[in-house]
Motif scaffolding. Structure first.
Motif: not given
Length: 265
Positions: A113-126
């Motif tokens: 069961e997934l509760l939190v998800g965070v993905i950061h693409e630093p080259s585009l700062d997304e």
């Protein structure tokens, strides 16, 4: 557990790791590459970023365990427990070669069961993020999967595994079929980025085999909260720890599964 607050706290920890990665990118030398096995590269940047993430996340949820790519915690993970699932640098090969498609990916799960998800693409700062029941977001704006009605109108992403080459012919045959049935295929080289882009409606679908939970956890939650559908190659729910995934907007998902299931067995 206040998942929205926890997500915002996780974002700040992920941002710190991303800042470290970008500083190192400016001076990285290929003589610092290590090989875990054939075509599976790692560097001190992966390892140090993971240590930063674990140190920060341990302050948020001391009771949580870790499933991490680089194994810096030394723990034997229990997949049924509350786990932070961490890929400190997804797209290491891109990073090493100076290709700006890589990211930090952090998910929190209790069992499957997934509760939190965070993905950061630093080259585009997304910064892509989601929490269970809270929708999916990028840099403060809500995102959703595309609304394409058919596979033939879809842009699909995939990856080329660096192992299990016994399945390569079948996989390449699926690639050939999808080239003919879609608007095109893209291979970015970072599964977590691919999944985030599906959640944002940039790609209409993504599939790959021989993945690990840290490649998928955060991105799966993003896609679900963005209105998409996620299964394994057989169309069932054994993807997070099963190794293969089909993630897409809802309309073309079944068509994509049908093509893969019929030709990958």
């Amino acid at each position: 557990m206040d998942l929205e607050k926890l997500t915002q706290q996780t974002i700040e920890i992920v941002r710190q790791a991303s800042s470290f990665i970008q500083r190192e990118a400016a001076q990285f030398s290929r003589d610092k590459i290590e090989y875990k096995d054939l075509n599976n590269l790692v560097s001190y940047v992966d390892k140090e970023a993971e240590k930063l993430l674990v140190a920060g996340l341990s302050q948020l949820l001391p009771e949580a365990s870790y499933i991490t790519e680089e194994g810096t915690t030394g723990q034997e993970p229990d997949p049924s427990a509350l786990n932070w699932i961490i890929d400190p640098l997804d797209g290491t090969t891109n990073f090493i070669h100076g290709i700006p498609v890589y990211c930090v990916s952090v998910g929190l799960a209790k069992g499957k069961e997934l509760l939190v998800g965070v993905i950061h693409e630093p080259s585009l700062d997304e910064m892509f993020y989601a929490w269970q029941g809270g929708g999916a977001w990028c840099n403060g704006k809500k995102i959703s999967v595309s609304n394409v009605p058919l596979l033939q109108e879809s842009l699909i992403a995939t990856g080329f595994p660096y192992a299990r080459f016994d399945k390569q012919k079948r996989y390449m045959y699926i690639l050939e079929l999808l080239m003919q049935k879609t608007h095109g295929i893209r291979r970015m080289g970072a599964a977590a980025v691919d999944l985030a882009y599906v959640a944002a409606g940039r790609f209409d679908g993504f599939y790959e085999y021989n993945l690990n939970s840290w490649d998928m956890a955060a991105g799966v939650l993003l896609i679900k909260e963005a209105g998409g559908k996620v299964t394994d190659f057989k169309g069932s729910d054994n993807y997070l720890f099963g190794g293969d995934i089909v993630a897409a907007s809802r309309a073309p998902h079944q068509e994509l599964v049908d093509v893969i299931r019929s030709n990958f067995n």
